[in-house]
Design a protein around this motif. Structure first.
Motif, PDB file in Angstrom:
ATOM      1  N   THR A  87     -25.482  80.037  30.872  1.00 59.78           N
ATOM      2  CA  THR A  87     -25.667  79.464  32.203  1.00 59.78           C
ATOM      3  C   THR A  87     -24.858  78.198  32.442  1.00 59.78           C
ATOM      4  O   THR A  87     -24.711  77.774  33.578  1.00 59.78           O
ATOM      5  N   LYS A  88     -24.346  77.602  31.393  1.00 59.89           N
ATOM      6  CA  LYS A  88     -23.587  76.355  31.525  1.00 59.89           C
ATOM      7  C   LYS A  88     -22.187  76.546  30.983  1.00 59.89           C
ATOM      8  O   LYS A  88     -21.955  77.330  30.074  1.00 59.89           O
ATOM      9  N   SER A  89     -21.260  75.792  31.493  1.00 62.48           N
ATOM     10  CA  SER A  89     -19.899  75.794  30.976  1.00 62.48           C
ATOM     11  C   SER A  89     -19.789  74.699  29.918  1.00 62.48           C
ATOM     12  O   SER A  89     -19.962  73.520  30.230  1.00 62.48           O
ATOM     13  N   LEU A  90     -19.520  75.091  28.688  1.00 62.04           N
ATOM     14  CA  LEU A  90     -19.442  74.112  27.613  1.00 62.04           C
ATOM     15  C   LEU A  90     -18.262  73.151  27.784  1.00 62.04           C
ATOM     16  O   LEU A  90     -18.255  72.076  27.191  1.00 62.04           O
ATOM     17  N   GLU A  91     -17.291  73.542  28.604  1.00 58.30           N
ATOM     18  CA  GLU A  91     -16.157  72.647  28.857  1.00 58.30           C
ATOM     19  C   GLU A  91     -16.556  71.471  29.741  1.00 58.30           C
ATOM     20  O   GLU A  91     -15.965  70.401  29.669  1.00 58.30           O
ATOM     21  N   THR A  92     -17.560  71.685  30.587  1.00 53.85           N
ATOM     22  CA  THR A  92     -17.898  70.640  31.559  1.00 53.85           C
ATOM     23  C   THR A  92     -19.250  69.978  31.308  1.00 53.85           C
ATOM     24  O   THR A  92     -19.459  68.852  31.754  1.00 53.85           O
ATOM     25  N   ILE A  93     -20.161  70.645  30.630  1.00 58.43           N
ATOM     26  CA  ILE A  93     -21.485  70.071  30.425  1.00 58.43           C
ATOM     27  C   ILE A  93     -21.405  68.936  29.401  1.00 58.43           C
ATOM     28  O   ILE A  93     -20.688  69.034  28.403  1.00 58.43           O
TER      29      ILE A  93
END
Length: 109
Positions: A87-93
């Motif tokens: 559910t989350k983008s690891l690049e931006t979270i």
């Protein structure tokens, strides 16, 4: 005397610093959450290691830190990690957000 000891520990030659950083990198790669270890205790251990690495000039991306946390937790956290990864983008979270999610779910256990 204490000051000299600390100075020599952290400002030794480049080769000594390089060896220390390599050992910290190895420890970082192999670090895992122990069975029955509280989440906060593991995150504290990991944070201390990351801070030591930064002291020697290591730069870790936020994505790499997120991945490390998610893959190194015990099996109990697998469902939560799966939800975060999907559910989350690891690049931006931010790492703090991942930790906040984990801690809130940990309180529900």
């Amino acid at each position: 005397m204490a000051w000299n000891l600390l100075y020599n520990e952290y400002h030794s030659g480049d080769q000594v610093s390089s060896v220390k950083l390599q050992n910290l990198r190895r420890e970082f790669e192999y670090m895992r959450m122990r069975e029955n270890e509280p989440l906060t205790a593991y995150l504290t251990r990991l944070n201390e290691l990351i801070n030591q690495m930064k002291t020697f000039g290591e730069v870790l991306s936020n994505e790499r830190l997120d991945q490390k946390v998610l893959i190194s937790l015990s099996k109990v956290y697998d469902p939560i990690c799966l939800v975060i990864e999907n559910t989350k983008s690891l690049e931006t979270i931010e790492l703090q957000e991942v930790i906040a999610i984990l801690k809130s779910q940990d309180q529900m256990f």
